[in-house]
Every structure is written in C-alpha cells, then in structure tokens.
Design an enzyme around this catalytic site. Structure first.
Site, PDB file in Angstrom:
ATOM      1  N   HIS A 270      42.606 102.819  93.536  1.00 35.97           N
ATOM      2  CA  HIS A 270      41.351 102.905  92.792  1.00 35.97           C
ATOM      3  C   HIS A 270      41.217 101.707  91.874  1.00 35.97           C
ATOM      4  O   HIS A 270      42.196 101.058  91.520  1.00 35.97           O
ATOM      5  CB  HIS A 270      41.285 104.198  91.970  1.00 35.97           C
ATOM      6  CG  HIS A 270      42.400 104.347  90.988  1.00 35.97           C
ATOM      7  ND1 HIS A 270      43.637 104.829  91.346  1.00 35.97           N
ATOM      8  CD2 HIS A 270      42.488 104.077  89.658  1.00 35.97           C
ATOM      9  CE1 HIS A 270      44.425 104.869  90.296  1.00 35.97           C
ATOM     10  NE2 HIS A 270      43.758 104.411  89.247  1.00 35.97           N
TER      11      HIS A 270
ATOM     12  N   CYS B  10      46.257 105.829  81.592  1.00 36.70           N
ATOM     13  CA  CYS B  10      46.692 104.854  82.583  1.00 36.70           C
ATOM     14  C   CYS B  10      45.790 103.626  82.466  1.00 36.70           C
ATOM     15  O   CYS B  10      44.751 103.673  81.792  1.00 36.70           O
ATOM     16  CB  CYS B  10      46.633 105.439  83.993  1.00 36.70           C
ATOM     17  SG  CYS B  10      44.976 105.866  84.570  1.00 36.70           S
TER      18      CYS B  10
END
Length: 712
Positions: A65, A224
C-alpha cells in the site's frame, strides 16, 4: 466502500511469483479503470513504501500500500495466489494480496473505510471466506461487507446462515456507515468503536475472575509510516487478544484517518501501556510512569498476546517506565492554558533548540581565540590557507567552524518558535523569517518576532477550509509558499527596520554600561539565574547573555555579561555542596549524597544541580541562592571579567579575562549562599522542650526521601 473495489479489481487466479509482479498485475487493473494515472510512477511509490518495511503479515496476507500522487481516488485491488508470494512475513508466503492505493490528498472518510478493511483482516472467518469464494463479484462484495451470506463457501453453508453475526462483515458495514456523515467524525470512529467494544467484552471476562476484581487495563498506541493498514491491523489484533485474555485494551490509532487522543482519565486508570509503532508516538509523555512495552507495529499484529503478557508481568514487578522528557515542541498543551503560558512555551521551544548551537559555536570560537589570540578573526579562510603544522591554522579552523554554527542561531530560534506553535508546517517560514532577521541586522529581537509571526500565519492558514483535492499539497507547497511570502513581506517592508533599530539601541546601551549601572545589571542577572535554577527565568537571563556574544566580534560589555551570568549560575550547586560538607547534620543522608554530585555539576555550570535541595526546602534554599548569585554577578561585572564561551564552568577559566578575580567573585557568592542556608536551617531547629533535633532530622529525611524522586 462500494466504489473502492469492484469485480474488475479482483483477480482470484493471481499468477505472479514475486511481490513486484503481484503489485504490477493488480495495479494494471487499477490503471484500466482510470484509478491510476501513471502506472510506473505508482509502482515506484509502492516499492518505496515496501522498502520502509515489508508488508507481509502472519496468516498468509500481503498488503502492499502507499499514498501516491498518481492515484485519482482511494482504490483497493485483491488478488488470490495458489502458489503464494513472499511479502516478507515470518510464517511464509501470502496467498491473499490486497493492494491499497490512496491519493496524496485522500479525505479522512475514505481512509477510515480503508482502515476498517485492515481490521477485518485480523478475523479468521473473513480470511477463510476469501480463500473459499469462487466469484470475483462475490469476493468484492465480501470485502465491501455487502451480501456476506452469498460470499460464503458452499461447504460452510450452515455457518452462512449466521453470517450476519460474523464480526468482520458487520464491522465493515458499521465502519462504512459510521464514516459517511463527515470526515471529522470518521477520524475518531475506529478508536471510539473499538474502545467501546473492548470495554464491553472484557467486563464479563473480568467478572469470571472475581466479581469485585477490576480487569487489568491497557492503553496502546499504534502507528505505521503510511498510517493506512498496519496501524489499524495492530489495533484490532491487540483488542482481540485483550478480549481473549480478559484484559481491557483501549487503542489510540495515530494513522492517516485521524488522531483522536485517548481520554486522560482512561490513561490515568491504565495499568500498563503498549506502543506498537514505526513512527514516533505523539505526545508520548502522557504515558510516563506506567509499565510500558515498546515494539514495532508488526509485533502488535503478529504477537499481541505476548505483548499483553509482557506488560502484565512488568506491572506485577513494578517496572514503571519514565518516558523521556518531551521537548517543548512535542507538548500539545493543556486545556485552558492561558496565552501567557502558551507564549512562554513557544519561546522556550526556540531557545531549547538554539542552546546547543550556542554552546558548540561559542566554545569553538573561544578555543580559536585561545590558540590563535584575538586577531584570529582576521585570518583568511582556511579554504585558501591551511597549514597542517601551524597552530594559527588550527585556531582559524576552529574559529571559522564556530562562526558557521553561530550563523544558525537566529534562524533556529525563529524556526522552532514557529514549530512550537504550528508543528512541522511552521519550520519553513520560521527559518526564512530568522534568516531575514540576520540579513537586515534585526538580531535576536528580529528572530523572536519572525518566529511568532510565522507560527501565527501558519495557524491562520490551517484554519481555512480546504477542498479534499488540495489537502495533499497543503503541507509541502501551499503553506510554505504563502506563509514564507507573508513573513518575508512583513520582515522586509513593515516591521524589520523598527526591530533592527531597537536591536541597535539595546546593543549601544550595553556597550555604554559602566560603573554602577554595570554592577546593578550583574546583580539582576545573578538573581535571575538563581531564581528557578534552569527554569524559564534562568533561561531568559542566559539567552540575553548568549545573544550578545553570538557574533564574530562581540563587544567587551557583552562578554562581561556572559561572564557574570555563568558565574552566578555556578553558585547554587556549589553552595549546596559546601553546605552539606561543613554542616552535614542539617541535611538528610540523601541530600548529603546529592551534595557530592553538586560539586561537579556546579563546577560545570549546571545550575540544576541545586534543584533537589530547592525542592525539599524552597523557602530557605532559593532566597539564599539568589543572594549569592546577585553578589557574584555584581562582583564579576565590577572586576571586569570577560568570557567568550557560553558554557563550560571552570573548564573554560583559561578563556576568561581576569580569571583570578572571576574565581574570587564565584567564591564570594558561594560563601554568601552557604552562610545563609546554614543560618536559616539552624533557625528552623525545634524550640527547647520540643522533639530532639535528631528526631526532626529523621522526619526531614523521610520527607525528603518522599520528595526526592520527584525532584530528580
């Protein structure tokens, strides 16, 4: 989510054998639907994200992603591989691959829906259904949380009747509907919903262990680099593990879909903390003093049960962790703080980042003078003339490096004042304004003004409602451009000249200080240095002194002020060390031990060495320290001692003008403070007939021992 994934974006027979080939195959489907405008550019962004950290997860899942400027709208593609593809997961290849593409300016509602998918991936029934489904349309519907019954595999038909109760699809539907009203609401939805679920489901588990025994409470933070997938998967994993263990887990997800801070009451009631993150935790100091486990975000996904067990073990052993002291910039501020308090924090932000430049540059310049004499400032550039065997060349090198370091002082001051006000977007206009202040000779006053203006301009811009399509370029293009132009205009055209005139007037006033005026200024600076022992008032005096010498050729008055400030700052810890030596029975055992360290701290010009004594007995220690500091500051100015270095204590005495008289001034202040402290503590003795002094001392010892950890 209905428009994020369709049957055209599903490949149930993904034939790729590498993660790059898998990303390429799925990205081609996105490009065919017009969701990706530049295939190679998008794949480069995917690869860059993958290089930060592998995106493979335990359980046969890969989730490549990224955010990319080549993506037109949030899009999700799904591929299923029979052979498996290596995405770096510890347990082997992934057979379920989700490629998540988010535009650089994706709105919060869409990102919230994407985060709900990440949570679904933690549900075994959801992933089992994806492995069994045989139609792309049904797979897309299952991922969207629609028509979940039809998406179940035939052999699981009995279970399909109750699929409406399956956690994953229900969660997806709830997340989708919750995200719809507004992006602001959606930002907090995953956190609030998961927190509530954790609270509701852990209550019965806790009750089974004892009706009167509250559950073990854990607060966690997950984050993250991209803030799209791993952040929310770790949160879901920790919450699920908490439910299984009968532990109440409340998670703060610091991701792209929003940053909703945990309620301070929830943090206060927590028994332990888990940080599962790959980027710095925001406002980390909120969790200080609690047992803490600090790991990467993938550990939160792959082994949540171990993390919960570990934090419970640390709590049982009483291993409370004290978080590192936050920088002023990292503090979000408390609710209800007044403008004056906020202004002080903003200014201290700039000063705290400036001081290392002052220390490094000042000491290098001072060493250059010590080696090459005061004419070293006339030496040619070492780029043109440097002889390895000549002392003068080395002196010139040190002097010129120090000058370069000093050139950063005003820009750093302005940049980090703006940073303290507006966070990262304030840096560019702050540094630009600080550099302009140097250019127009506005000095430190100009830097202060530029930093405050830059922060204010950025804060104003951030309040303007921006279309979603422009949000991605706001922090990197629009805000720096507009704020720098506004700050530059104001500094060059409007307020720059008046500030430069004020700076020149202050400099001329300092240069003209002689006799009584200079002595009074020294006494005032001494009082300020000893008032709060490293606090804001102390820093104001220190900054005032360093501002005067932060030039290549400071005036004699500026160097006298620097000498007086450092001398006064050395007095409190040295005096406390002397007092504990000559009249140790007036102090507790803990204070006597601190007194030994105070010798070194005071000699090194670290005023904070006296804080433990001031915290235990402020009404006697602080006034005594101020009196001694005033005497030292006044004597230093009267003796004409000068100092080119902004720090160093007795270790830079060779660089001090009139060093013998300078040491006399310090000794006088130390004696005054010591005498006053001893006298005031002696007067505190119990009256005749009261408890013996030893008993009082013992009581004081217990009291000080209780206070000491706080002071330290």
């Amino acid at each position: 989510m209905s428009d994020m994934i369709t049957a055209d974006l599903v490949d149930l027979d993904l034939s790729a054998d590498t993660k790059e080939a898998a990303a390429h195959a799925l990205a081609e489907r996105m490009a065919a639907k017009g969701r990706v405008t530049d295939l190679e550019g998008f794949l480069a962004d995917v690869a860059a994200r993958e290089a930060q950290m592998p995106t493979g997860l335990d359980g046969g899942i890969g989730i490549p992603h990224c955010r990319s400027a080549h993506v037109t709208e949030p899009t999700l593609a799904f591929g299923r591989s029979a052979a498996g593809i290596d995405f770096g997961a510890p347990d082997g290849p992934a057979d379920l691959v989700f490629l998540i593409a988010a535009p650089a300016g994706a709105d919060d509602a869409h990102l919230t829906i994407l985060s709900s998918l990440a949570r679904q991936l933690m549900d075994a029934e959801f992933t089992a259904a994806l492995r069994a489904v045989d139609d792309p349309g049904r797979a897309a519907a299952l991922i969207r949380g629609e028509d979940a019954d039809a998406a179940e595999a035939p052999e699981e038909a009995p279970a399909a009747e109750g699929a409406g109760d399956t956690p994953a699809p229900a969660s997806a539907s709830a997340s989708t509907s919750a995200a719809a009203p507004s992006s602001e609401d959606s930002a907090a939805t995953p956190v609030a919903a998961s927190a509530g679920a954790a609270a509701d489901t852990t209550a019965p588990a806790a009750a089974s262990g004892g009706a009167d025994r509250p559950p073990f409470r854990i607060v966690a933070v997950t984050s993250c680099p991209t803030g799209i997938a791993h952040t929310y998967m770790a949160a879901e994993s920790l919450e699920n593990a908490g439910r299984e263990a009968g532990v109440e887990v409340v998670v703060e997800t610091q991701g792209s879909a929003g940053f909703a801070r945990l309620d301070p009451a929830v943090i206060a009631a927590a028994d332990g903390v888990i940080f599962a993150h790959d980027v710095p935790v925001r406002d980390k100091e909120r969790f200080a003093g609690k047992p803490t486990v600090d790991v990467g975000v993938k550990a939160g996904i792959n082994r949540p049960g171990e993390l919960i067990t570990e934090v419970r073990g640390r709590a049982a052993r009483g291993e409370a962790t004290t978080a590192a002291a936050p920088t002023p910039v990292e503090r979000a501020g408390e609710a209800g703080e007044g403008y004056g308090t906020k202004l002080r924090k903003w200014l201290m932000s700039g000063v705290s980042y400036m001081v290392p430049f002052v220390a490094a540059g000042g000491l290098l310049i001072a060493l250059g003078f010590a080696l090459g004499g005061y004419k070293i400032n006339k030496a040619p550039s070492v780029m043109d003339h440097f002889v390895w065997t000549q002392t003068d060349s080395w002196a010139a090198l040190l002097f010129q490096i120090g000058g370069v370091a000093f050139a950063f002082l005003v820009p750093v001051l302005a940049g980090y004042i703006a940073y303290g006000m507006a966070d990262r977007p304030g840096l560019v206009p702050g540094f630009v304004g600080g550099s302009i202040a140097l250019t127009i000779n506005a000095g430190f006053l100009g830097g202060l003004a530029a930093g405050l203006i830059a922060g204010g301009v950025v804060m104003a811009i951030q309040k303007v409602r921006i279309p979603p399509a422009l949000r991605g370029i706001m922090p990197v293009v629009v805000i720096p451009l507009i704020s720098s132009a506004v700050v530059g205009f104001l500094m060059f055209v409007v307020i720059g000249k008046p500030i430069a005139s004020a700076q020149k007037g202050m400099t001329d006033w300092l240069n003209g200080l002689t006799g009584t005026n200079a002595i009074l200024l020294g006494a005032l600076l001494g009082l300020m240095m000893c008032f709060d022992l490293g606090g804001p008032v102390n820093k104001v005096a220190y900054t005032f002194a360093t501002a005067g010498i932060a030039v290549s050729n400071p005036s004699d008055s500026a160097m006298k002020i620097m000498a007086a400030v450092m001398a006064a700052g050395m007095v409190p810890p040295l005096a406390m060390a002397l007092a504990t030596t000559v009249r140790g029975r007036l102090f507790t055992q803990t204070e006597r031990e601190n007194g030994k360290a105070a010798w070194v701290l005071g000699a090194s010009f670290i005023s904070e060495g006296a804080i433990p004594f001031a915290a235990a007995d402020p009404l006697r220690v602080i006034p005594s320290a101020m009196a001694g500091g005033a005497v030292t500051g006044a004597l230093s100015m009267a003796f004409g001692a000068t100092l080119r270095a902004p720090h160093g204590g007795i270790f830079v005495v060779p660089l001090i003008g009139n060093p013998f008289l300078y040491l006399i001034a310090i000794a006088a202040g130390v004696c005054v403070t010591t005498a006053l402290v001893v006298a005031l503590k002696t007067l505190r003795k119990a009256a005749p007939g009261a408890a013996a002094p030893e008993a009082g001392a013992n009581a004081q010892t217990a009291s000080a021992d209780r206070k000491q950890p706080v002071a330290a």
